[in-house]
Design an enzyme around this catalytic site. Structure first.
Site, short mmCIF file in Angstrom:
data_model
loop_
_atom_site.label_atom_id
_atom_site.label_comp_id
_atom_site.label_asym_id
_atom_site.label_seq_id
_atom_site.Cartn_x
_atom_site.Cartn_y
_atom_site.Cartn_z
CG HIS A 20 -0.43 -0.56 2.54
ND1 HIS A 20 0.34 0.53 3.03
CD2 HIS A 20 -0.28 -0.80 3.54
CE1 HIS A 20 0.32 0.89 4.15
NE2 HIS A 20 0.16 -0.80 4.53
CG HIS A 23 4.28 -1.11 2.07
ND1 HIS A 23 3.09 -2.20 2.32
CD2 HIS A 23 4.01 -1.60 3.43
CE1 HIS A 23 2.76 -2.80 3.11
NE2 HIS A 23 3.49 -2.70 4.17
CB CYS A 128 1.57 -9.20 19.42
SG CYS A 128 1.07 -8.23 17.37
CB CYS A 131 4.52 -6.54 16.54
SG CYS A 131 2.94 -5.05 17.20
CB CYS A 145 -0.86 -5.84 20.15
SG CYS A 145 0.38 -4.33 19.28
CG HIS A 148 -0.53 -4.82 13.50
ND1 HIS A 148 0.23 -4.97 14.48
CD2 HIS A 148 0.07 -5.30 13.05
CE1 HIS A 148 1.75 -4.86 14.05
NE2 HIS A 148 1.19 -5.37 12.59
CE LYS A 295 1.86 1.03 10.09
NZ LYS A 295 2.46 0.60 11.02
CE LYS A 298 -5.71 -6.49 1.54
NZ LYS A 298 -5.66 -5.88 0.87
#
Ligand code: MSP
Length: 514
Positions: A20, A23, A128, A131, A145, A148, A295, A298
């Protein structure tokens, strides 16, 4: 000009899903810096790649009824296609499942073991999967977490540990006495955390097998983060080509996002210290690219593909927007409106119009033939000022790149674009064209403008490799363009007289709101 290689890296991405624009943001920044260093005449090694081991990848593959390798081989082309679409000029692309990497990872971890820094222990903790890291209770929010939005899994297993705690004092000294961690706020963050205490790090897993086996105890696989961080050295020959490794290491710059600061500024330097290897010169952590204030993710459907942007605006405009509009360091929001505004104001108006106007006038008044460059006595105060603006812009751009502030670098480059526009207005070639007595004056002014376009393209080449080449083509300028560089081409009056200029269609047609 230094012969030393400038070695620059991006994080290696988890190819668990499609790439995405978050990145893309890091990779474009790396590319801008890499191309700028090449423009300075430096030898550059720009590395990117994919992080392909770990439980997460294994599970994704299982969910699809595939082996990890099948899963990876199917998704990898999508990653490479995005980098191609964005004109990313990486010199190497490392996959952590390649033999060159796996062998060297085993050798590194064996060497770590041989120093006495590795021991067997038991780990109980909350893991997690997002991560790929253990979490302490105070890192969780309502049991999840926050990075995520996942509930970590309780894990208890025998693991090998790296004596990370041994390196606490040396790490603190490193942060206090060098500029390795940047920006400043990140240095303070990591320094504060390490001062609070440092625990040993679990570096192996037994609950799954998608990883590099621990050489002396192969029912364990090496922890994915240890495996991943090592890409920076395995890709340049650690454990396989020592001469090359010595020539390229240490990295001049690791570009990362702020979420992976701890791994890069605590675990990574400690691993290198344990083997007495030189440390990277700089780790720069940027903020997040936010979509609707969050952030990109997806699962929250905020993930945007770089292809969408490229299809709408072209790769150069996307690269320019990210580098110019999203200051490196803090968090910033992506928006289609901001992209369109930046495109229309800077690219369609300032740059695109300048190129069209100057090329138009060259066709109209000079039959499209580049005139003789000015003699010294034909250069007036306005020309001197324009020339000085170019040299100042290059100096300021360099400072922007040196401090990892791409937006400052482009802001500096734009001062020259604006100055060239102001010069057109000031000298008004259309009035000179009406007076046959001003013929040579007109030629001088248009030569200066055509040569300015050549130099503008030079300064903007690292950000916009495609349209800058197109500008050179339209100027009939072909000299040395396989490797454009400032030492050879960053001087005035290099546009050869007699070359044929072509107008061409608008470089950046305006985008109206839809
Ligand atoms: N595989 C690890 C990195 C190993 S490096 C030895 C990893 N991969 S990742 O794909 O999850 O993230 C890679 C990088 O992309 C991180 O630096 C992360 O910060 C960055 N980004 C992911 N989403 C992002 C945004 N929305 N905005 C900016 N950067 C983002 O972590």
């Amino acid at each position: 000009m230094s012969d030393e290689v400038f070695y620059l890296t991006t994080p290696i991405y988890y190819p668990t899903a499609d790439p995405h624009i978050g990145h893309a943001y890091t990779t474009i920044a790396g590319d801008f810096i890499a191309r700028f260093r090449r423009l300075q005449g430096r030898r550059v090694h720009y590395l990117t790649g994919t992080d392909e081991h770990g439980q997460n990848i294994q599970r994704r593959a299982q969910q699809r009824g595939q082996t990890p390798r099948e899963f990876l081989d199917a998704i990898l082309p999508k990653w490479k296609a995005v980098w191609d679409a964005l004109d990313i000029s990486y010199d190497d692309f490392i996959r952590t499942t390649e033999p060159r990497h796996e062998q060297a990872v085993a050798a590194f971890v064996q060497a770590l073991h041989d120093t006495g820094d590795v021991y067997l222990g038991t780990y109980r903790g909350l893991y997690c999967l997002g991560c790929e890291a253990f979490k302490t209770p105070d890192e969780l929010v309502d049991g999840r977490c926050p990075l995520h939005d996942l509930v970590p899994e309780e894990v208890e297993e025998d693991n090998y540990f790296f004596r990370l705690s041994r390196y606490r004092e040396r790490l603190i000294e490193l942060y206090e006495t060098t500029d390795i961690v940047q920006p400043e706020a990140r240095r303070n963050e990591v320094l504060g955390k390490v001062r609070q205490g440092l625990e040993d790090l679990s570096i192996s897993r037994v609950s799954f097998d998608w990883g590099v086996p621990v050489p002396w105890d192969p029912k364990h696989v090496i922890y994915v983060w240890v495996d991943a961080l090592l890409n920076y050295v395995t890709a340049i020959g650690y454990g396989t080509d020592p001469a090359r490794f010595d020539a390229v290491w240490p990295a001049d710059l690791h570009l990362i996002g702020k979420d992976i600061l701890w791994f890069h500024t605590v675990i990574w330097p400690a691993m290198l210290m344990a083997l007495d290897l030189p440390l990277p010169r700089r780790v720069f952590a940027h903020g997040y690219l936010l979509v609707r204030g969050e952030k990109m993710s997806k699962t929250r459907l905020t993930s945007i593909s770089p292809h969408e942007l490229v299809d709408a605006f072209g790769s150069d405009a996307c690269r320019y927007y990210f580098m110019r509009d999203i200051p490196f360091g803090g968090d910033s929001s992506f928006s289609w409106e901001a992209l369109r505004d930046r495109y229309n104001t800077d690219l369609a108006n300032d740059l695109g119009n300048l190129v069209s106007r100057v090329l138009n006038m060259a066709e109209r008044y000079l039959d499209g033939i580049v005139p003789e460059p000015p003699r010294r006595d034909e250069i007036g105060a306005s020309e001197d000022e324009l020339r000085a603006t170019f040299h100042a812009a290059v100096a300021d751009m360099t400072a922007g790149i040196d401090t990892i502030a791409p937006h400052e670098a482009l802001r500096a480059a734009w001062r020259f674009v604006r100055k060239a526009n102001a010069y057109v207005e000031e000298v008004a070639p259309w009035t000179l064209a009406r007076d046959p007595g001003e013929r040579r004056h007109l030629e001088v002014v248009l030569y200066v403008l055509l040569d300015s376009l050549r130099l503008i393209a030079l300064t903007l080449h690292p950000a916009m490799p495609r349209s800058t080449r197109e500008i050179w083509r339209r100027l009939g300028y072909t000299d040395g363009l396989e490797a454009p560089n400032l030492p050879d081409h960053g001087r005035w009056d290099l546009l050869p007289a007699g070359a044929e200029v072509t107008k061409g269609p608008p470089l950046f047609p305006r985008h109206e709101a839809t």
